[in-house]
Design an enzyme around this catalytic site. Structure first.
Site, PDB file in Angstrom:
ATOM      1  N   ARG A 237     -55.247  29.567  68.462  1.00  0.00           N
ATOM      2  CA  ARG A 237     -56.546  30.057  68.935  1.00  0.00           C
ATOM      3  C   ARG A 237     -56.318  31.377  69.658  1.00  0.00           C
ATOM      4  NH1 ARG A 237     -58.927  27.450  65.894  1.00  0.00           N
ATOM      5  NH2 ARG A 237     -60.391  25.747  66.240  1.00  0.00           N
ATOM      6  N   HIS A 285     -59.141  34.927  60.909  1.00  0.00           N
ATOM      7  CA  HIS A 285     -59.260  33.491  61.212  1.00  0.00           C
ATOM      8  C   HIS A 285     -59.469  32.683  59.917  1.00  0.00           C
ATOM      9  CE1 HIS A 285     -60.547  30.261  64.350  1.00  0.00           C
ATOM     10  NE2 HIS A 285     -60.000  29.695  63.278  1.00  0.00           N
TER      11      HIS A 285
HETATM   12  P1  NDP Z   1     -52.587  18.508  66.702  1.00  0.00           P
HETATM   13  O1  NDP Z   1     -53.436  17.962  67.799  1.00  0.00           O
HETATM   14  O2  NDP Z   1     -52.161  17.606  65.617  1.00  0.00           O
HETATM   15  O3  NDP Z   1     -51.263  19.143  67.344  1.00  0.00           O
HETATM   16  C1  NDP Z   1     -51.256  19.862  68.525  1.00  0.00           C
HETATM   17  C2  NDP Z   1     -49.822  20.010  68.999  1.00  0.00           C
HETATM   18  O4  NDP Z   1     -49.822  20.841  70.147  1.00  0.00           O
HETATM   19  C3  NDP Z   1     -49.178  18.683  69.399  1.00  0.00           C
HETATM   20  O5  NDP Z   1     -47.843  18.626  68.989  1.00  0.00           O
HETATM   21  C4  NDP Z   1     -49.247  18.715  70.927  1.00  0.00           C
HETATM   22  O6  NDP Z   1     -48.201  18.015  71.569  1.00  0.00           O
HETATM   23  C5  NDP Z   1     -49.079  20.189  71.171  1.00  0.00           C
HETATM   24  N1  NDP Z   1     -49.596  20.540  72.485  1.00  0.00           N
HETATM   25  C6  NDP Z   1     -50.859  20.387  72.957  1.00  0.00           C
HETATM   26  N2  NDP Z   1     -50.917  20.772  74.241  1.00  0.00           N
HETATM   27  C7  NDP Z   1     -49.666  21.174  74.576  1.00  0.00           C
HETATM   28  C8  NDP Z   1     -49.086  21.654  75.767  1.00  0.00           C
HETATM   29  N3  NDP Z   1     -49.801  21.794  76.879  1.00  0.00           N
HETATM   30  N4  NDP Z   1     -47.763  21.943  75.760  1.00  0.00           N
HETATM   31  C9  NDP Z   1     -47.016  21.795  74.642  1.00  0.00           C
HETATM   32  N5  NDP Z   1     -47.514  21.334  73.467  1.00  0.00           N
HETATM   33  C10 NDP Z   1     -48.820  21.031  73.449  1.00  0.00           C
HETATM   34  O7  NDP Z   1     -53.361  19.764  66.132  1.00  0.00           O
HETATM   35  P2  NDP Z   1     -53.226  20.440  64.682  1.00  0.00           P
HETATM   36  O8  NDP Z   1     -51.793  20.615  64.390  1.00  0.00           O
HETATM   37  O9  NDP Z   1     -54.063  19.705  63.706  1.00  0.00           O
HETATM   38  O10 NDP Z   1     -53.940  21.840  64.940  1.00  0.00           O
HETATM   39  C11 NDP Z   1     -53.455  22.713  65.937  1.00  0.00           C
HETATM   40  C12 NDP Z   1     -54.434  23.822  66.183  1.00  0.00           C
HETATM   41  O11 NDP Z   1     -54.432  24.736  65.088  1.00  0.00           O
HETATM   42  C13 NDP Z   1     -55.914  23.424  66.285  1.00  0.00           C
HETATM   43  O12 NDP Z   1     -56.207  22.879  67.556  1.00  0.00           O
HETATM   44  C14 NDP Z   1     -56.621  24.737  66.033  1.00  0.00           C
HETATM   45  O13 NDP Z   1     -56.804  25.421  67.244  1.00  0.00           O
HETATM   46  C15 NDP Z   1     -55.635  25.489  65.146  1.00  0.00           C
HETATM   47  N6  NDP Z   1     -56.139  25.670  63.792  1.00  0.00           N
HETATM   48  C16 NDP Z   1     -56.339  26.958  63.347  1.00  0.00           C
HETATM   49  C17 NDP Z   1     -56.781  27.205  62.076  1.00  0.00           C
HETATM   50  C18 NDP Z   1     -56.893  28.590  61.564  1.00  0.00           C
HETATM   51  O14 NDP Z   1     -57.396  28.783  60.444  1.00  0.00           O
HETATM   52  N7  NDP Z   1     -56.443  29.588  62.304  1.00  0.00           N
HETATM   53  C19 NDP Z   1     -57.095  26.095  61.154  1.00  0.00           C
HETATM   54  C20 NDP Z   1     -56.827  24.797  61.701  1.00  0.00           C
HETATM   55  C21 NDP Z   1     -56.368  24.607  62.983  1.00  0.00           C
HETATM   56  P3  NDP Z   1     -48.130  16.394  71.516  1.00  0.00           P
HETATM   57  O15 NDP Z   1     -47.880  16.087  70.052  1.00  0.00           O
HETATM   58  O16 NDP Z   1     -46.975  16.056  72.348  1.00  0.00           O
HETATM   59  O17 NDP Z   1     -49.456  15.916  71.998  1.00  0.00           O
HETATM   60  C1  OXD Z   2     -59.966  24.843  62.680  1.00  0.00           C
HETATM   61  C2  OXD Z   2     -60.118  26.271  62.378  1.00  0.00           C
HETATM   62  O1  OXD Z   2     -59.840  24.485  63.852  1.00  0.00           O
HETATM   63  O2  OXD Z   2     -60.487  26.620  61.237  1.00  0.00           O
HETATM   64  O3  OXD Z   2     -59.979  24.045  61.724  1.00  0.00           O
HETATM   65  O4  OXD Z   2     -59.868  27.108  63.242  1.00  0.00           O
END
Ligand code: NDP
Ligand code: OXD
Length: 322
Positions: A237, A285
């Protein structure tokens, strides 16, 4: 059921955005519901589910009988930042193999782009220069670090490792992943950064991660990369990154290059220096975008399951994550 007793599924998008594509994708899959835009849902008591992407703040508080809210994406920061979001409601996010694969494609593309110095060769072609880089290392000698080892981060990590990269990941809680070195929490961050030459951010935006990609973090990255410094790749993000710090880090050589898919303000303002910075690649994005048909099928299946009193999948744990 009488027409005026049918439950409503609302598609809530920012004012000015057309929800038509999503309504058309959901309607045939939810024949027992009225699928309506936010404006058309005037009979607020009948609204049982909301499917939302960056809805107008406060809009969901109008519906007294909501059962669940679905994010149209994997991220839920757009929902959880609404102070009027009903507290007890389950929030469901998209977890879909198609979305995940698309993200991994984008991550691999940009890791390879920097590793193989594609921009240099584009420039050389333009200038008609025939010169190779004899110092180009093998992937196994390039250390990639992935921040966020969730659905997206793990898939990207495995695929990069399959290509031979030396991959590590950092998450909130400890993880064990075959072939990937893992670090967690505040205690693990320094060691993770110290070994990372190419940093990939796939973190969600939370109060703990906002602004994490700043000068203090860039200073801790490994400086021994063959491209002349660390590389930042962010598809998590825009709120994760301090954009002024990225520009300073690029100017001071703390970062060699960056690929950014997400920004503090989107669309990226015309005045942003990122548009023409020679060391920055901008994508709009779209690192991972699934087709409305795929996401609509995922959401409709969940709504049908909920109506059959089956548990919802991929409900966000608000306490753990935010
Ligand atoms: P998940 O919830 O599956 O994974 C998030 C990961 O981040 C987990 O491993 C979590 O750790 C870790 N995390 C969260 N908070 C912290 C912290 N404070 N310190 C360290 N690690 C942390 O999410 P996704 O993988 O499905 O998606 C991730 C992000 O990708 C979405 O939230 C979105 O913002 C972004 N995204 C962007 C897109 C784009 O087109 N640019 C498309 C889709 C998603 P733990 O496993 O230990 O909880
Ligand atoms: C998502 C994105 O969160 O597209 O799926 O950013």
């Amino acid at each position: 059921m009488d027409q005026d007793e049918r439950h409503i599924v609302v598609v809530a998008m920012p004012a000015g955005d057309d929800p038509g594509t999503w309504i058309e994708a959901l309607r045939p899959r939810l024949p027992n519901f009225d699928v309506l835009s936010l404006d058309a849902a005037t009979d607020t008591a009948r609204v049982a589910y909301v499917v939302a992407w960056k809805h107008p703040r406060g809009a969901l508080a109008r519906f007294p009988n909501l059962k669940a809210v679905f994010s149209l994406g994997a991220g839920v920061d757009h929902l959880l930042s609404d102070p009027d979001l009903p507290v007890a409601l389950p929030i469901v996010r998209v977890v879909d193999p198609d979305l995940t694969s698309r993200m991994s494609e984008w991550v691999m593309l940009h890791v390879l782009m920097h590793h193989r110095q594609q921009r240099l060769y584009e420039w050389q072609q333009f200038e008609k220069i025939w010169a190779d880089d004899a110092t180009q290392p093998a992937a196994k000698d390039v250390r990639v670090g992935i921040m966020g080892l969730g659905v997206m981060g793990q898939d990207s990590a495995h695929k990069l490792a399959m290509m031979g990269f030396d991959v590590a990941g950092w998450s909130r809680t400890p993880k064990t992943l075959p072939g990937i070195e893992t670090f967690s929490g505040d205690a693990g961050l320094g060691s993770f950064l110290a070994r990372t030459q190419i940093l990939v951010s796939l973190l969600p935006l939370t109060s703990a991660t906002r602004g994490i990609l700043d000068l203090g973090l860039f200073r801790q990255l490994a400086r021994d990369s063959h491209v002349g410094g660390p590389v930042l790749i962010n598809a998590g993000r825009g709120g994760l990154q301090n954009e002024a710090d990225i520009l300073t880090a690029l100017d001071e050589g703390l970062l060699r290059a960056a690929t950014l898919d997400v920004f503090e303000t989107e669309p990226l303002p015309q005045t942003s220096e990122f548009w023409h910075h020679p060391a920055v690649m901008v994508t709009p994005h779209n690192a991972a975008i699934s087709s409305p048909q795929t996401i609509a099928a995922f959401i409709a299946d969940q709504i049908e399951a909920a109506e059959d009193c089956e548990p919802l999948e991929h409900v966000v744990d608000r306490n753990a994550e935010y």
